[in-house]
Scaffold this motif. Structure first.
Motif, PDB file in Angstrom:
ATOM      1  N   ASP A 196     -41.954 -46.292-103.453  1.00  0.00           N
ATOM      2  CA  ASP A 196     -41.357 -45.221-102.662  1.00  0.00           C
ATOM      3  C   ASP A 196     -41.186 -45.640-101.207  1.00  0.00           C
ATOM      4  O   ASP A 196     -40.498 -44.981-100.439  1.00  0.00           O
ATOM      5  N   LYS A 199     -35.642 -43.022-101.859  1.00  0.00           N
ATOM      6  CA  LYS A 199     -35.569 -41.720-102.545  1.00  0.00           C
ATOM      7  C   LYS A 199     -34.431 -41.738-103.549  1.00  0.00           C
ATOM      8  O   LYS A 199     -33.297 -42.053-103.217  1.00  0.00           O
ATOM      9  N   LYS A 206     -48.352 -44.522-112.319  1.00  0.00           N
ATOM     10  CA  LYS A 206     -48.080 -43.108-112.025  1.00  0.00           C
ATOM     11  C   LYS A 206     -49.052 -42.206-112.781  1.00  0.00           C
ATOM     12  O   LYS A 206     -49.556 -41.231-112.255  1.00  0.00           O
ATOM     13  N   LYS A 209     -33.468 -46.593-112.645  1.00  0.00           N
ATOM     14  CA  LYS A 209     -33.126 -46.522-111.222  1.00  0.00           C
ATOM     15  C   LYS A 209     -32.159 -47.629-110.835  1.00  0.00           C
ATOM     16  O   LYS A 209     -31.346 -47.464-109.935  1.00  0.00           O
ATOM     17  N   ASP A 215     -33.290 -38.337-109.016  1.00  0.00           N
ATOM     18  CA  ASP A 215     -34.234 -37.954-110.063  1.00  0.00           C
ATOM     19  C   ASP A 215     -35.199 -39.114-110.269  1.00  0.00           C
ATOM     20  O   ASP A 215     -34.866 -40.274-110.063  1.00  0.00           O
ATOM     21  N   ASN A 216     -36.408 -38.738-110.656  1.00  0.00           N
ATOM     22  CA  ASN A 216     -37.429 -39.769-110.813  1.00  0.00           C
ATOM     23  C   ASN A 216     -37.470 -40.272-112.248  1.00  0.00           C
ATOM     24  O   ASN A 216     -38.017 -39.634-113.131  1.00  0.00           O
ATOM     25  N   THR A 217     -36.854 -41.418-112.487  1.00  0.00           N
ATOM     26  CA  THR A 217     -36.852 -41.964-113.845  1.00  0.00           C
ATOM     27  C   THR A 217     -37.576 -43.296-113.850  1.00  0.00           C
ATOM     28  O   THR A 217     -38.323 -43.613-112.935  1.00  0.00           O
TER      29      THR A 217
END
Ligand SMILES: Nc1ncnc2c1ncn2[C@@H]1O[C@H](COP(=O)(O)OP(=O)(O)OP(=O)(O)O)[C@@H](O)[C@H]1O
Ligand SMILES: [Mg+2]
Lengths: 249, 262
Positions: free
Chosen positions: A199, A218, A178, A228, A221-223
Motif C-alpha cells: 500500500d 490505491k 492479509k 491488480k 477495489d482490493n483484489t
C-alpha cells in the motif's frame, strides 16, 4: 492509524580494509500497524542493509529505530532459499521457535495448522528437496510467521522463482499476510511486485540509500496482486516509479 | 508405477547386477590365475606365495591361536587412534571456527605440520613414548589429526552465510548456530573425514607396528619379510585388506543410517 515502528535518520557505513562504504544515509520513515510497505531501489543501493539493521543482524552507524513495544519480534525472510535440507518441512517451520526458546505444544500446534492451511499438509514430513521452489518459499514464510512476528521483513523473497511461480506465490503470500494481519516491509527490485502487493512504495536513490519518493498505492477495489496488474492504475504507478528509478541510473 | 518405469528400473537393476558379477569374476579369476601360475611353477612361489599357501598359513595361525590376536591388536590400535584423532581434530576445528583469532594463529602451523611426513617422527615417538602400543597409537593419531582439522575447519568456515543470517534473525546464540547449522550442515564433510581417517589410522598403525611392535598385522608382515616367509607377508596383507574393508563398510552403513534426506 497506530504506528508500530519509527525509523529516524538511519545511517549505515560498512568498514572494510579497502575503505568505507556508505550504504544508508538519513533514512527516516514511520510504519503503520498492518501496513504493507515495499522498498524499491537500484541494485546495491542498501535495501538489504536496512532490513538487516531492523532485524538486528547488522549494527547501525547512526540514527534511531523505535518500536512501539519492547522486545518486538521480527520475522525476516531472506533473499535466498534458506530451508535447511536436513530438516523436514515441519522441523524447518519450527526452527525459529526452537531457536528463540518458544517451542511448546501450543506454538507447535499453531505451526502445524499454518502448514495445513497453506496447502502443505501432505508434505509435513517431507524434506525440502522434494518440494517445488514455490512450496519452499511458502515453508520459509510459515517458518517466519511461526514465531508470531510483530513485523515481517521480506527481502527479494521471490526473486529465485520463475515468473509464473512468482506471480502465484505473490498471490499466496499476499493472502497469507492479509489474513494474519501482519505489518510487512518488502524489499524488491520488481516494480510490478511492489505496486501489486504494497500500500506504500518507497523509492530509494542509488547508494547510499536515501528516500527519493514515497507513493501511496490505491486501487479502486482490493483484489489479488495478479488482478491488480491488469488495472489501469497499475500502469500509471508503474510509469511513475520506473521514471524515478531510471533517472537514478 | 507405469510399465515404462518398471522397465527402466529393471534395466538399472540388471546393469548394477552385471557390474557386481563382473567384479566378482575379476576377483575369482585373479585368485585362480595366481593359484594356477604357482601350481605349474610359472611364478616363483617363494616370492609371490599362492592362494592355497595363504589359506594354509591362516589355518596354522588359527591353530596356534595367533590369528585373531594379531587382527584384534591391529583393529584395536586402529579404532582407538581413529576415535582419538578424529575427536581431537574435530574439537580443534570447532575451536578455530568459534574463535577466528585462534584460527589465524594456528593456520600456518597446520600447513607446515600437514606437509611433514609424520612417519619421520616415528623414531622420536619411540624415544618419547616408548617402544610399545602407545607410540603406535600416537603415530596413527598424528597422521589423522592434522588432516581432520584442516578438512573440518574448511567445512565449518564455509557454512552458508545466508543460513547464518537466518539463524541470527531468530536471535540465535553462537552455540545454537554451531549445533543447529554448522554441525548438521557438515555431516557429509564429517563422514568423509571419518572415511579418510580410517585409512589414515590404518596406515599409521601399520607404520608403527613395522617399527616397534611384537604383535599385530604390521608385525606379521615385518616378521615374515625378515625371515623370508612370503606366505606370512601375503597373509598379513590380505588380512589387512579384509580388516580395512570391514571398518570402512561399518562407516558407510552408519552414514546411510544418518543421512536420509536425499
Ligand atoms: N557486510 C558488508 N561489508 C561491506 N560492504 C557491504 C556489506 N554488505 C553490503 N555491503 C555493501 O553495501 C552496499 C549495499 O548493500 P545491500 O546488500 O544493502 O544492497 P541491496 O540494495 O540489497 O542490493 P541488491 O539489490 O543487490 O540486493 C553494497 O555496495 C554492498 O557492496
Ligand atoms: Mg539485497
Amino acid at each position: 492509524m497506530k504506528e508500530i515502528l519509527k525509523i529516524v535518520k538511519l545511517n549505515k557505513r560498512y568498514h572494510t580494509v579497502n575503505g568505507e562504504i556508505e550504504a544508508v544515509k538519513d533514512f527516516s520513515f514511520n510504519v503503520d500497524d498492518s501496513s504493507f510497505i515495499a522498498i524499491v531501489g537500484p541494485s546495491g543501493c542498501g535495501k538489504s542493509t536496512i532490513l538487516s539493521i531492523l532485524c538486528g543482524i547488522e549494527k547501525k552507524s547512526g540514527g534511531k529505530i523505535l518500536f512501539n513495544k519492547k522486545d518486538a519480534v521480527i520475522g525476516y525472510m531472506l533473499q535466498n532459499d534458506t530451508l535447511l535440507p536436513w530438516l523436514s518441512v515441519l522441523d524447518n517451520a519450527l526452527l525459529g521457535l526452537k531457536i528463540n526458546g518458544n517451542l511448546n505444544k501450543e506454538t507447535k500446534e499453531r505451526t502445524i495448522s499454518l502448514i495445513k492451511t497453506y496447502g502443505l499438509g501432505d508434505f509435513i514430513n517431507s524434506y525440502p528437496s522434494s518440494l517445488s521452489g514455490g512450496m519452499r518459499q511458502r515453508v520459509a514464510l510459515i517458518r517466519t510467521l511461526a514465531i508470531n512476528p510483530d513485523i515481517l521483513l521480506l527481502d527479494e523473497a521471490f526473486s529465485s522463482l520463475d515468473y509464473q511461480t512468482r506471480l502465484e506465490v505473490s498471490n499466496d503470500v499476499y493472502e497469507i499476510i492479509k489474513k494474519e494481519k501482519k505489518t510487512t516491509i518488502m524489499v524488491t527490485h520488481d516494480i510490478g511486485e511492489a505496486i501489486s502487493m504494497a500500500d506504500t512504495v518507497i523509492v530509494l536513490s542509488k547508494r547510499p540509500a536515501k528516500i527519493k519518493n514515497v507513493y501511496k498505492i490505491k486501487f479502486n477495489d482490493n483484489t489479488t496482486p495478479s488482478d491488480k496488474r491488469t488495472h489501469e492504475q497499475f500502469n500509471t504507478y508503474y510509469k511513475m516509479i520506473w521514471e524515478d528509478l531510471d533517472i537514478n541510473v | 508405477m507405469s510399465e515404462e518405469h518398471k522397465v527402466y528400473l529393471k534395466k538399472i537393476k540388471k546393469k548394477n547386477r552385471l557390474v557386481l558379477i563382473t567384479q566378482i569374476i575379476v576377483f575369482i579369476l585373479f585368485i585362480v590365475l595366481w593359484e594356477i601360475a604357482s601350481h605349474y611353477n610359472l611364478i616363483n612361489t617363494f616370492l609371490t606365495s599362492s592362494p592355497s599357501n595363504v589359506v594354509k598359513t591362516i589355518i596354522s595361525l588359527y591353530k596356534e591361536g595367533n590369528l585373531f590376536k594379531h587382527i584384534f591388536i591391529t583393529a584395536y590400535e586402529t579404532i582407538i587412534s581413529f576415535f582419538i584423532g578424529t575427536l581431537i581434530g574435530l574439537i580443534i576445528a570447532s575451536l578455530m571456527w568459534w574463535n577466528n583469532f585462534t584460527a589465524r594463529v594456528i593456520s600456518p602451523y597446520l600447513t607446515i605440520l600437514n606437509s611433514l611426513p609424520k612417519v619421520a617422527l616415528g623414531p622420536i615417538l619411540i624415544i618419547w613414548v616408548g617402544a610399545n602400543m602407545n607410540s603406535i597409537i600416537v603415530m596413527a593419531l598424528l597422521i589423522s589429526v592434522i588432516i581432520t582439522i584442516i578438512n573440518a575447519y574448511h567445512g565449518f568456515s564455509n557454512t552458508d552465510e545466508s543460513r547464518i543470517k537466518l539463524l541470527k534473525s531468530f536471535k540465535a546464540s553462537k552455540w545454537q548456530i554451531f549445533t543447529n547449522l554448522v554441525i548438521p550442515g557438515n555431516i557429509k564433510t564429517i563422514f568423509n573425514i571419518l572415511k579418510i581417517n580410517i585409512s589414515m589410522s590404518l596406515i599409521g598403525v601399520i607404520m608403527g607396528e613395522l617399527l616397534v611392535s611384537k604383535e599385530g598385522l604390521g608385525y606379521l608382515i615385518m616378521y615374515g619379510s625378515q625371515v623370508f616367509n612370503l606366505n606370512l607377508v601375503m597373509t598379513g596383507i590380505i588380512l589387512l585388506c579384509c580388516l580395512s574393508i570391514i571398518i570402512y563398510y561399518i562407516i558407510v552403513m552408519t552414514e546411510k543410517k544418518f543421512i536420509k534426506y536425499y
